[in-house]
Design a protein around this motif. Structure first.
Motif, PDB file in Angstrom:
ATOM      1  N   MET A  13       0.846  -1.206   0.000  1.00  0.00           N
ATOM      2  CA  MET A  13       0.000   0.000   0.000  1.00  0.00           C
ATOM      3  C   MET A  13       0.880   1.256   0.000  1.00  0.00           C
ATOM      4  O   MET A  13       1.938   1.275   0.633  1.00  0.00           O
ATOM      5  CB  MET A  13      -0.882  -0.033   1.258  1.00  0.00           C
ATOM      6  CG  MET A  13      -1.719   1.200   1.463  1.00  0.00           C
ATOM      7  SD  MET A  13      -2.860   0.987   2.868  1.00  0.00           S
ATOM      8  CE  MET A  13      -2.402   2.404   3.854  1.00  0.00           C
ATOM      9  N   VAL A  14       0.427   2.284  -0.700  1.00  0.00           N
ATOM     10  CA  VAL A  14       1.120   3.583  -0.720  1.00  0.00           C
ATOM     11  C   VAL A  14       0.088   4.666  -0.418  1.00  0.00           C
ATOM     12  O   VAL A  14      -0.928   4.777  -1.103  1.00  0.00           O
ATOM     13  CB  VAL A  14       1.777   3.843  -2.101  1.00  0.00           C
ATOM     14  CG1 VAL A  14       2.337   5.259  -2.168  1.00  0.00           C
ATOM     15  CG2 VAL A  14       2.874   2.834  -2.378  1.00  0.00           C
ATOM     16  N   SER A  15       0.360   5.466   0.621  1.00  0.00           N
ATOM     17  CA  SER A  15      -0.583   6.511   1.018  1.00  0.00           C
ATOM     18  C   SER A  15       0.204   7.629   1.724  1.00  0.00           C
ATOM     19  O   SER A  15       1.397   7.474   1.972  1.00  0.00           O
ATOM     20  CB  SER A  15      -1.620   5.899   1.977  1.00  0.00           C
ATOM     21  OG  SER A  15      -2.659   6.805   2.233  1.00  0.00           O
ATOM     22  N   GLY A  16      -0.487   8.748   2.037  1.00  0.00           N
ATOM     23  CA  GLY A  16       0.190   9.814   2.779  1.00  0.00           C
ATOM     24  C   GLY A  16       0.431  11.070   1.961  1.00  0.00           C
ATOM     25  O   GLY A  16       1.047  12.010   2.440  1.00  0.00           O
ATOM     26  N   ALA A  17      -0.073  11.113   0.705  1.00  0.00           N
ATOM     27  CA  ALA A  17       0.023  12.340  -0.092  1.00  0.00           C
ATOM     28  C   ALA A  17      -0.905  13.398   0.489  1.00  0.00           C
ATOM     29  O   ALA A  17      -0.665  14.598   0.372  1.00  0.00           O
ATOM     30  CB  ALA A  17      -0.351  12.055  -1.544  1.00  0.00           C
ATOM     31  N   VAL A  18      -1.976  12.938   1.136  1.00  0.00           N
ATOM     32  CA  VAL A  18      -2.967  13.851   1.714  1.00  0.00           C
ATOM     33  C   VAL A  18      -2.919  13.800   3.246  1.00  0.00           C
ATOM     34  O   VAL A  18      -2.851  14.824   3.920  1.00  0.00           O
ATOM     35  CB  VAL A  18      -4.392  13.468   1.229  1.00  0.00           C
ATOM     36  CG1 VAL A  18      -5.423  14.448   1.787  1.00  0.00           C
ATOM     37  CG2 VAL A  18      -4.454  13.426  -0.299  1.00  0.00           C
ATOM     38  N   GLY A  19      -2.944  12.599   3.809  1.00  0.00           N
ATOM     39  CA  GLY A  19      -3.010  12.442   5.259  1.00  0.00           C
ATOM     40  C   GLY A  19      -1.645  12.555   5.922  1.00  0.00           C
ATOM     41  O   GLY A  19      -0.600  12.420   5.276  1.00  0.00           O
ATOM     42  N   THR A  20      -1.671  12.808   7.227  1.00  0.00           N
ATOM     43  CA  THR A  20      -0.411  12.893   7.977  1.00  0.00           C
ATOM     44  C   THR A  20       0.197  11.497   8.117  1.00  0.00           C
ATOM     45  O   THR A  20      -0.487  10.483   7.945  1.00  0.00           O
ATOM     46  CB  THR A  20      -0.658  13.418   9.400  1.00  0.00           C
ATOM     47  OG1 THR A  20      -1.523  12.486  10.072  1.00  0.00           O
ATOM     48  CG2 THR A  20      -1.277  14.797   9.392  1.00  0.00           C
ATOM     49  N   THR A  21       1.468  11.474   8.498  1.00  0.00           N
ATOM     50  CA  THR A  21       2.150  10.193   8.689  1.00  0.00           C
ATOM     51  C   THR A  21       1.437   9.353   9.746  1.00  0.00           C
ATOM     52  O   THR A  21       1.226   8.154   9.555  1.00  0.00           O
ATOM     53  CB  THR A  21       3.618  10.449   9.101  1.00  0.00           C
ATOM     54  OG1 THR A  21       4.252  11.104   8.016  1.00  0.00           O
ATOM     55  CG2 THR A  21       4.343   9.159   9.420  1.00  0.00           C
ATOM     56  N   GLY A  22       1.048   9.973  10.846  1.00  0.00           N
ATOM     57  CA  GLY A  22       0.372   9.224  11.912  1.00  0.00           C
ATOM     58  C   GLY A  22      -0.872   8.532  11.386  1.00  0.00           C
ATOM     59  O   GLY A  22      -1.053   7.322  11.567  1.00  0.00           O
ATOM     60  N   ASP A  23      -1.735   9.295  10.701  1.00  0.00           N
ATOM     61  CA  ASP A  23      -2.990   8.716  10.203  1.00  0.00           C
ATOM     62  C   ASP A  23      -2.740   7.667   9.122  1.00  0.00           C
ATOM     63  O   ASP A  23      -3.524   6.734   8.951  1.00  0.00           O
ATOM     64  CB  ASP A  23      -3.911   9.824   9.650  1.00  0.00           C
ATOM     65  CG  ASP A  23      -4.424  10.712  10.782  1.00  0.00           C
ATOM     66  OD1 ASP A  23      -4.328  10.283  11.959  1.00  0.00           O
ATOM     67  OD2 ASP A  23      -4.893  11.824  10.491  1.00  0.00           O
ATOM     68  N   THR A  24      -1.649   7.837   8.403  1.00  0.00           N
ATOM     69  CA  THR A  24      -1.341   6.900   7.321  1.00  0.00           C
ATOM     70  C   THR A  24      -0.829   5.573   7.858  1.00  0.00           C
ATOM     71  O   THR A  24      -1.218   4.508   7.392  1.00  0.00           O
ATOM     72  CB  THR A  24      -0.274   7.521   6.379  1.00  0.00           C
ATOM     73  OG1 THR A  24      -0.775   8.765   5.900  1.00  0.00           O
ATOM     74  CG2 THR A  24       0.052   6.614   5.217  1.00  0.00           C
ATOM     75  N   ILE A  25       0.060   5.642   8.850  1.00  0.00           N
ATOM     76  CA  ILE A  25       0.732   4.388   9.233  1.00  0.00           C
ATOM     77  C   ILE A  25       0.107   3.689  10.440  1.00  0.00           C
ATOM     78  O   ILE A  25       0.342   2.506  10.645  1.00  0.00           O
ATOM     79  CB  ILE A  25       2.249   4.585   9.454  1.00  0.00           C
ATOM     80  CG1 ILE A  25       2.533   5.393  10.718  1.00  0.00           C
ATOM     81  CG2 ILE A  25       2.893   5.221   8.254  1.00  0.00           C
ATOM     82  CD1 ILE A  25       4.020   5.471  11.018  1.00  0.00           C
ATOM     83  N   ARG A  26      -0.730   4.409  11.225  1.00  0.00           N
ATOM     84  CA  ARG A  26      -1.343   3.771  12.406  1.00  0.00           C
ATOM     85  C   ARG A  26      -2.101   2.480  12.044  1.00  0.00           C
ATOM     86  O   ARG A  26      -1.932   1.464  12.724  1.00  0.00           O
ATOM     87  CB  ARG A  26      -2.230   4.765  13.154  1.00  0.00           C
ATOM     88  CG  ARG A  26      -2.648   4.269  14.529  1.00  0.00           C
ATOM     89  CD  ARG A  26      -3.432   5.308  15.308  1.00  0.00           C
ATOM     90  NE  ARG A  26      -2.679   6.521  15.591  1.00  0.00           N
ATOM     91  CZ  ARG A  26      -2.831   7.694  14.967  1.00  0.00           C
ATOM     92  NH1 ARG A  26      -3.752   7.841  14.026  1.00  0.00           N
ATOM     93  NH2 ARG A  26      -2.095   8.742  15.278  1.00  0.00           N
ATOM     94  N   PRO A  27      -2.920   2.487  10.967  1.00  0.00           N
ATOM     95  CA  PRO A  27      -3.613   1.233  10.615  1.00  0.00           C
ATOM     96  C   PRO A  27      -2.653   0.061  10.384  1.00  0.00           C
ATOM     97  O   PRO A  27      -2.930  -1.068  10.792  1.00  0.00           O
ATOM     98  CB  PRO A  27      -4.355   1.602   9.325  1.00  0.00           C
ATOM     99  CG  PRO A  27      -4.547   3.084   9.400  1.00  0.00           C
ATOM    100  CD  PRO A  27      -3.324   3.616  10.083  1.00  0.00           C
ATOM    101  N   ALA A  28      -1.523   0.347   9.751  1.00  0.00           N
ATOM    102  CA  ALA A  28      -0.554  -0.739   9.494  1.00  0.00           C
ATOM    103  C   ALA A  28       0.086  -1.216  10.795  1.00  0.00           C
ATOM    104  O   ALA A  28       0.283  -2.416  11.006  1.00  0.00           O
ATOM    105  CB  ALA A  28       0.511  -0.261   8.521  1.00  0.00           C
ATOM    106  N   LEU A  29       0.400  -0.259  11.688  1.00  0.00           N
ATOM    107  CA  LEU A  29       1.001  -0.647  12.976  1.00  0.00           C
ATOM    108  C   LEU A  29       0.028  -1.521  13.769  1.00  0.00           C
ATOM    109  O   LEU A  29       0.421  -2.484  14.423  1.00  0.00           O
ATOM    110  CB  LEU A  29       1.354   0.592  13.806  1.00  0.00           C
ATOM    111  CG  LEU A  29       2.385   1.566  13.201  1.00  0.00           C
ATOM    112  CD1 LEU A  29       2.570   2.773  14.098  1.00  0.00           C
ATOM    113  CD2 LEU A  29       3.719   0.868  12.968  1.00  0.00           C
ATOM    114  N   GLN A  30      -1.261  -1.191  13.665  1.00  0.00           N
ATOM    115  CA  GLN A  30      -2.265  -1.911  14.456  1.00  0.00           C
ATOM    116  C   GLN A  30      -2.639  -3.268  13.868  1.00  0.00           C
ATOM    117  O   GLN A  30      -2.973  -4.198  14.606  1.00  0.00           O
ATOM    118  CB  GLN A  30      -3.545  -1.066  14.569  1.00  0.00           C
ATOM    119  CG  GLN A  30      -3.364   0.180  15.416  1.00  0.00           C
ATOM    120  CD  GLN A  30      -4.600   1.077  15.398  1.00  0.00           C
ATOM    121  OE1 GLN A  30      -5.345   1.110  14.417  1.00  0.00           O
ATOM    122  NE2 GLN A  30      -4.812   1.804  16.472  1.00  0.00           N
TER     123      GLN A  30
END
Ligand SMILES: CC(C)(COP(=O)(O)OP(=O)(O)OC[C@H]1O[C@@H](n2cnc3c(N)ncnc32)[C@H](O)[C@@H]1OP(=O)(O)O)[C@@H](O)C(=O)NCCC(=O)NCCS
Ligand SMILES: CC(=O)OP(=O)(O)O
Length: 327
Positions: A122-139
């Motif tokens: 998955m590639v994301s984070g062009a719009v959202g912050t790093t926290g919002d982007t990676i928290r789902p993956a961490l969880q």
């Protein structure tokens, strides 16, 4: 992007038909990159979001979606199955109601696609912050066995093709010595994955005891632990940046070091230093910054800087697919 790194990643991906999911389907840069990948066929892009909104974004930007695959989580056949799996993975931390709500968020939906094998990365984070982007993956995707902290590196590429790894520039605000040591070893592995022979410097404002402070002690301790974790790795610290990179300074400040003066993987002592450091090299030094590339996750998910270009998104997708190919 440095042709070496991109070429290497392309070769790793060719013929493997890996799919990459892009949760930010209404962003112009994401659409441009996804359309380009769809036309080229090296990887299979899947874009998430409301189909009408994505079509509107494409029309407004003069983009032709062609046969690009678009999935709207709200109407997807996998939604109910994902809710069940989500609750199971979160082990009492989230209810079914939470899962139904959180999976409306395309970052959570994309991560579930990766987790269940419907996408390879998955590639994301062009719009959202790093926290919002990676928290789902961490969880939900969690760390690889033996890795306690996910971290993020930038590969910094200069005009003459010189390549350096800066770490951690993206995730951990502070780290304990043991965690810093693990990040140093993981960063060396990431360097190898992209064809860089790692010489790892753990950075500080002190070189080999030139200053006394508990923050310096922590970096020196991390260097000691990382040598125990990976005895065959060229790794040393604590070193100042000039001692790490400049042979003349190294010969004065750390003459016995096997890394000083030739380091190419830089481990910063905390996120303030790492994130500021890479942006200085990028904005004042003219280095191209590739990443952040997340390391230590069980499956590849990569964040983008909100300042990214469509080319950055396109290239990050290839890098992400190459991480999937290496698994
Ligand atoms: C990454 C970050 C968002 C996590 O913060 P958070 O969501 O508040 O953290 P929490 O402690 O609530 O952790 C959320 C989950 O992620 C896990 N987690 C957090 N950091 C982690 C890490 N580095 N590695 C692995 N797992 C991690 C936690 O264990 C927790 O899992 P659980 O819900 O199963 O218990 C936070 O550290 C952060 O904001 N970092 C800086 C990001 C940034 O702005 N970077 C600069 C731009 S690139
Ligand atoms: C990597 C990084 O710093 O991301 P952003 O610029 O989006 O905060």
């Amino acid at each position: 992007m440095s042709s070496t790194i991109l070429e290497q990643a392309r070769k790793a991906v060719e013929g493997k038909e890996l799919s990459i999911v892009f949760p930010e389907g209404t962003d112009k840069r994401i659409l441009e990159a996804a359309i380009r990948h769809n036309e080229e066929g090296l990887i299979k892009p899947i874009v998430l979001g409301n189909k009408d909104e994505i079509q509107k974004a494409a029309d407004e930007n003069g983009l032709n979606l062609g046969d690009l695959e678009i999935i709207d989580p709200a109407n997807d056949s996998h939604f109910d199955e994902f809710v069940e799996k989500f609750v199971e993975l979160r082990k009492g931390k989230n209810t079914k109601e939470d899962a139904e709500k959180m999976l409306q968020n395309t970052n959570y939906y994309g991560v579930m696609m990766v987790k269940t094998g419907l996408a390879n990365g998955m590639v994301s984070g062009a719009v959202g912050t790093t926290g919002d982007t990676i928290r789902p993956a961490l969880q939900l995707i969690k760390t690889k066995p033996g890795v306690s902290r996910v971290s993020g590196v930038m590969i910094m590429v200069g005009d003459n093709g010189e390549q350096y790894v800066f770490s951690d520039v993206a995730v951990n605000i502070t780290l304990e010595a043991q965690e810093m040591a693990e990040v140093a070893v993981e960063s060396a592995n990431t360097a190898k994955l992209f064809g860089i022979d790692p010489k790892v410097a753990l950075l500080s404002f002190s070189t080999k005891g030139s200053a006394k402070h508990e923050l310096v002690d922590k970096v020196a301790e991390a260097a000691k632990i990382s040598k125990e974790l990976a005895p065959d790795l060229a790794i040393d610290g604590e070193l100042q940046f000039d001692a790490a990179i400049d042979p003349t300074t190294a010969s004065k400040k750390a003459p016995d070091s096997n890394v000083a003066g030739q380091a190419n993987v830089f481990i910063f002592p905390d996120l303030q230093a790492g994130n500021i450091g890479y942006k200085i090299a990028q904005r004042l030094g003219g280095f191209k910054a590739i990443g952040p590339i997340l390391q230590g996750l069980n499956a590849p998910v990569n964040d983008l800087s909100r300042g990214c270009s469509a080319d950055d998104v396109y290239e990050t997708a290839i890098i992400t697919a190459s991480q999937a190919a290496a698994e």
